[in-house]
Design a protein around this motif. Structure first.
Motif, mmCIF file in Angstrom:
data_model
loop_
_atom_site.group_PDB
_atom_site.id
_atom_site.type_symbol
_atom_site.label_atom_id
_atom_site.label_comp_id
_atom_site.label_asym_id
_atom_site.label_seq_id
_atom_site.Cartn_x
_atom_site.Cartn_y
_atom_site.Cartn_z
ATOM 1 N N ILE A 1 0.886 -1.268 0.058
ATOM 2 C CA ILE A 1 -0.005 0.061 -0.003
ATOM 3 C C ILE A 1 0.820 1.226 -0.020
ATOM 4 O O ILE A 1 1.931 1.325 0.325
ATOM 5 C CB ILE A 1 -0.978 0.159 1.296
ATOM 6 N N PRO A 2 0.401 2.387 -0.481
ATOM 7 C CA PRO A 2 1.103 3.828 -0.399
ATOM 8 C C PRO A 2 0.858 4.365 0.787
ATOM 9 O O PRO A 2 0.249 4.153 1.646
ATOM 10 C CB PRO A 2 0.386 4.427 -1.657
ATOM 11 N N TRP A 3 1.295 5.530 0.753
ATOM 12 C CA TRP A 3 1.432 6.537 2.050
ATOM 13 C C TRP A 3 0.272 7.560 2.041
ATOM 14 O O TRP A 3 0.050 8.265 3.032
ATOM 15 C CB TRP A 3 2.673 7.234 2.004
ATOM 16 N N LYS B 1 2.575 -5.032 3.306
ATOM 17 C CA LYS B 1 3.784 -4.072 3.252
ATOM 18 C C LYS B 1 3.396 -2.766 3.254
ATOM 19 O O LYS B 1 3.119 -2.436 2.229
ATOM 20 C CB LYS B 1 5.004 -4.386 2.050
ATOM 21 N N PRO B 2 3.492 -2.105 4.319
ATOM 22 C CA PRO B 2 3.276 -0.682 4.374
ATOM 23 C C PRO B 2 4.259 0.292 3.418
ATOM 24 O O PRO B 2 5.079 -0.237 3.239
ATOM 25 C CB PRO B 2 2.827 -0.151 5.809
ATOM 26 N N ALA B 3 3.669 1.399 3.249
ATOM 27 C CA ALA B 3 4.661 2.264 2.720
ATOM 28 C C ALA B 3 5.966 2.588 3.740
ATOM 29 O O ALA B 3 5.309 2.907 5.049
ATOM 30 C CB ALA B 3 3.993 3.724 2.177
ATOM 31 N N GLY C 1 9.104 -1.854 5.562
ATOM 32 C CA GLY C 1 10.357 -1.829 4.657
ATOM 33 C C GLY C 1 10.178 -1.310 3.285
ATOM 34 O O GLY C 1 9.047 -0.529 3.237
ATOM 35 N N PHE C 2 11.210 -1.278 2.340
ATOM 36 C CA PHE C 2 11.076 -0.763 1.211
ATOM 37 C C PHE C 2 10.685 -1.338 0.048
ATOM 38 O O PHE C 2 10.527 -2.671 0.342
ATOM 39 C CB PHE C 2 12.484 -0.118 0.754
ATOM 40 N N GLY C 3 10.205 -0.968 -0.990
ATOM 41 C CA GLY C 3 9.558 -1.456 -2.177
ATOM 42 C C GLY C 3 10.537 -2.679 -2.744
ATOM 43 O O GLY C 3 10.179 -3.755 -2.962
ATOM 44 N N PRO C 4 11.680 -2.128 -3.357
ATOM 45 C CA PRO C 4 12.489 -3.211 -4.251
ATOM 46 C C PRO C 4 12.926 -4.361 -3.332
ATOM 47 O O PRO C 4 13.611 -5.164 -4.100
ATOM 48 C CB PRO C 4 13.644 -2.176 -4.520
ATOM 49 N N THR C 5 12.982 -4.272 -2.116
ATOM 50 C CA THR C 5 13.492 -5.107 -1.010
ATOM 51 C C THR C 5 12.393 -6.221 -0.589
ATOM 52 O O THR C 5 11.837 -7.173 -1.108
ATOM 53 C CB THR C 5 14.403 -4.731 -0.003
ATOM 54 N N THR D 1 -1.522 -0.844 -4.541
ATOM 55 C CA THR D 1 -1.957 0.556 -4.595
ATOM 56 C C THR D 1 -0.606 1.280 -5.049
ATOM 57 O O THR D 1 0.042 1.442 -3.831
ATOM 58 C CB THR D 1 -3.085 1.141 -3.557
ATOM 59 N N GLY D 2 -0.488 1.993 -5.996
ATOM 60 C CA GLY D 2 0.539 2.933 -6.045
ATOM 61 C C GLY D 2 0.745 3.428 -7.314
ATOM 62 O O GLY D 2 -0.187 3.524 -8.462
ATOM 63 N N GLU D 3 2.061 3.655 -7.967
ATOM 64 C CA GLU D 3 2.437 4.071 -9.230
ATOM 65 C C GLU D 3 2.106 3.201 -10.417
ATOM 66 O O GLU D 3 2.510 1.797 -10.056
ATOM 67 C CB GLU D 3 3.740 4.876 -9.190
ATOM 68 N N HIS D 4 1.730 3.226 -11.618
ATOM 69 C CA HIS D 4 1.673 2.527 -12.470
ATOM 70 C C HIS D 4 2.922 2.014 -12.963
ATOM 71 O O HIS D 4 3.272 0.773 -13.246
ATOM 72 C CB HIS D 4 1.214 3.226 -13.931
ATOM 73 N N ARG D 5 4.022 2.804 -12.850
ATOM 74 C CA ARG D 5 5.389 2.042 -13.096
ATOM 75 C C ARG D 5 5.732 1.195 -12.036
ATOM 76 O O ARG D 5 6.608 -0.097 -12.487
ATOM 77 C CB ARG D 5 6.680 3.352 -12.963
ATOM 78 N N THR D 6 5.442 1.048 -10.819
ATOM 79 C CA THR D 6 5.697 0.263 -9.743
ATOM 80 C C THR D 6 4.680 -1.030 -10.285
ATOM 81 O O THR D 6 5.402 -2.185 -10.270
ATOM 82 C CB THR D 6 5.368 0.679 -8.510
ATOM 83 N N ALA D 7 3.470 -0.790 -10.612
ATOM 84 C CA ALA D 7 2.629 -1.873 -11.181
ATOM 85 C C ALA D 7 3.128 -2.746 -12.317
ATOM 86 O O ALA D 7 3.308 -4.067 -12.354
ATOM 87 C CB ALA D 7 1.454 -1.499 -11.525
ATOM 88 N N ALA E 1 11.167 14.287 -1.402
ATOM 89 C CA ALA E 1 10.993 13.862 -2.780
ATOM 90 C C ALA E 1 9.748 14.270 -3.315
ATOM 91 O O ALA E 1 9.753 14.783 -4.470
ATOM 92 C CB ALA E 1 10.946 12.153 -2.930
ATOM 93 N N GLN E 2 8.429 14.028 -2.704
ATOM 94 C CA GLN E 2 7.510 14.671 -3.269
ATOM 95 C C GLN E 2 7.250 16.158 -3.338
ATOM 96 O O GLN E 2 6.942 16.523 -4.437
ATOM 97 C CB GLN E 2 6.024 14.190 -2.530
ATOM 98 N N PHE E 3 7.752 16.698 -2.405
ATOM 99 C CA PHE E 3 7.795 18.160 -2.375
ATOM 100 C C PHE E 3 8.616 18.704 -3.574
ATOM 101 O O PHE E 3 8.165 19.624 -4.391
ATOM 102 C CB PHE E 3 8.399 18.640 -1.143
#
Ligand code: ADP
Length: 490
Positions: free
Chosen positions: A161-163, A187-189, A218-222, A239-245, A342-344
């Motif tokens: 899930i995302p943040w 795995k939470p964000a 933890g982190f996404g790629p791990t 739920t998240g970005e299409h690139r991650t999907a 990063a978002q900012f």
């Protein structure tokens, strides 16, 4: 910031470790990561950094609870009862949850308390009521046979899930999974793990057996990728970005997991000249600025019919300029900081692009204050379809206003995106509204309203905004397999 900091009590953090098989444990590696308060840029606490060994342990626990454990033997009605109890426990701590969410995510406490949390409770209770109402059908087939279908849980569900709505995303994922009898590894964000961990504690207190819900921060790629690739996991809900999907789809192809995705958007919000312009402006304002603009369904392309343009822009500009930014833990605050640096930075770069590409900034356009990741509510007028701010998902408080006159041209432009999550139209002409609802390629269409969510109403995207639906009966079915049984009557 507007509010005296000293009057605001920071919520206590109770859980920061992995929750596996009903026990709190540090990551196998012993590693931790920081979670940050985006309003102050200060570290809130260290959280266990789960990775493959932790995911392995969590999947083993979830597998055991599913394959032979108490969850699979429990009557559906009793499963539902435990879910109702979980919702009741959350409700008892509703203020603490709102404060913890606000601290970790930066969303205004009032919004968490009055927006996110009631939806969390509704969602868990909606699906709790469904637990004993999941059934197949009997089917007349040729010959002397009795044929029926069963709806069975899909198995171990990996949920990533995302943040942006941390607790609500937990509810959207746990609700249908628990009701259908699945077990869970979540795995939470990495930006917002705290409320999810606290919810796991309450699930245990509610009596949900060990191993049914496991949470590995933890982190996404791990940690995330280990979950996606794990052969013991039957389904991934993401739920998240299409690139991650896209990465997840590739990683899951080896084991051919069931996949449901709820991804991004660049949703058209159309204002016809005959609309009630006060309502349309207020709806466009909420539809974009809610949650600091960090909504996948944000109405980020506002198409206004030329005759109403000047008046509409004036109304929206005034609303944006009046928005109260400040400490998210203050009950007066309407807009908090973006979730992280990063978002900012990404949002600020889009504001620069908007200016550079020739759009006219009529409100905001800069950061707010000099501490925390605050961005002024920003409105760009004179936006054209080819500008970056009209094409890319910004995921921040930046509204793009475009104009149109011709109906067919509007429909083509509204659909001219690879996204298809949501759309809205403001008009008094009911035929136009229904025609728009039919012809716009989006999973949700709002007419004279925006951001109306309900646990019973399916949500998800056309095109690259998603796959499958969450919420409602469709969301539940995504956690089940259909089995056909045929019995000879000879
Ligand atoms: P956002 O921009 O909202 O952070 P992401 O798609 O990057 O969107 O993240 C959403 C969730 O997906 C987070 O929990 C993140 O850790 C996770 N994630 C990121 N990359 C991967 C990956 N390669 N595999 C699995 N999960 C991932």
């Amino acid at each position: 910031m507007a509010t005296a900091e000293s009057t605001i009590k920071l919520p206590k953090v109770k859980h920061t470790e992995c929750f596996i098989d009903g026990k709190w444990r540090p990551a196998a590696s012993g590693k931790t990561f920081e979670t940050i308060n985006p309003a102050t840029e200060e570290v809130i606490c260290e959280v266990a950094e789960g990775d493959k060994p932790d995911i392995d342990a969590a999947v083993k626990a979830a597998r055991k609870a599913f394959d032979g454990g108490p969850w699979s033997k429990m009557d559906a009605r009793d499963r539902g009862k435990l879910m109702f109890r979980l919702a009741d426990l959350i409700e008892e701590e509703i203020d603490e949850f709102a404060a913890l969410e606000s601290l970790d995510n930066g969303k205004p406490i009032n919004e968490a308390r009055k927006g996110d949390l009631p939806l969390v409770l509704d969602c868990l209770r909606y699906y709790a009521g469904y637990a004993d109402k999941i059934h197949g059908s009997t089917i007349p087939i040729r010959g002397n046979y009795f044929t029926y279908t069963r709806r069975e849980p899909v198995g171990v569900a990996g949920q990533i899930i995302p943040w942006n709505f941390p607790m609500l995303m937990v509810a959207w994922k746990w609700g249908p999974a628990l009701a259908s009898g699945c077990t869970i590894v979540m795995k939470p964000a990495e930006q917002t793990p705290l409320t999810c961990l606290r919810l796991a504690q309450l699930a245990q207190e509610a009596g949900i057996p060990d191993g049914v819900i496991n949470v590995v921060p933890g982190f996404g790629p791990t940690a995330g990728a280990s979950l996606v690739k794990h052969p013991g996991v039957d389904k991934i809900a993401f739920t998240g970005e299409h690139r991650t999907a896209q990465i997840i789809m590739r990683d899951a192809s080896e084991t051919l997991k069931r996949l449901t995705f709820e991804l991004g958007g660049k949703s058209p919000n159309v204002v016809m000249a005959d609309a009630d312009l006060d309502k349309a402006a207020a709806g466009a304002y909420i539809g974009l600025f809610l949650n600091q603009g960090q909504c996948c369904c944000a109405g980020s392309r506002v198409f206004v019919q030329k005759a109403a343009h000047a008046e509409f822009v004036d109304k929206v500009r005034k609303l944006a300029q009046k928005r109260r930014l400040g400490n998210p833990l203050s009950p007066d605050t309407e807009q908090g900081p973006q979730v992280d640096k990063a978002q900012f930075d990404k949002i600020m770069s889009y504001i620069e692009k908007g200016n550079a590409e020739g759009a006219k900034c009529v409100a905001g356009g800069d950061r707010f204050g000099d501490r925390g990741y605050f961005v002024q509510p920003t409105v760009f007028d004179g936006v054209t379809d080819s500008m970056s701010i009209a094409q890319d998902e910004i995921f921040g408080p930046v509204m793009s206003i475009l104009t149109f006159d011709d109906w067919e041209d509007l429909l083509a432009r509204a659909n001219n995106t690879f996204y298809g999550l949501a759309a809205a139209i403001w008009t008094k002409n009911i035929s136009r509204a229904h025609e728009f609802a039919k012809r716009v390629r989006a999973g949700t269409v709002w007419v004279n309203c925006y951001d109306v969510f309900d646990a019973g109403a399916p949500f998800g995207g056309f095109k690259m905004s998603g796959q499958g639906r969450e919420l409602g009966e469709e969301g539940l079915k995504a956690y089940t397999e259909s089995k056909t049984v045929t019995v000879s009557l000879d």
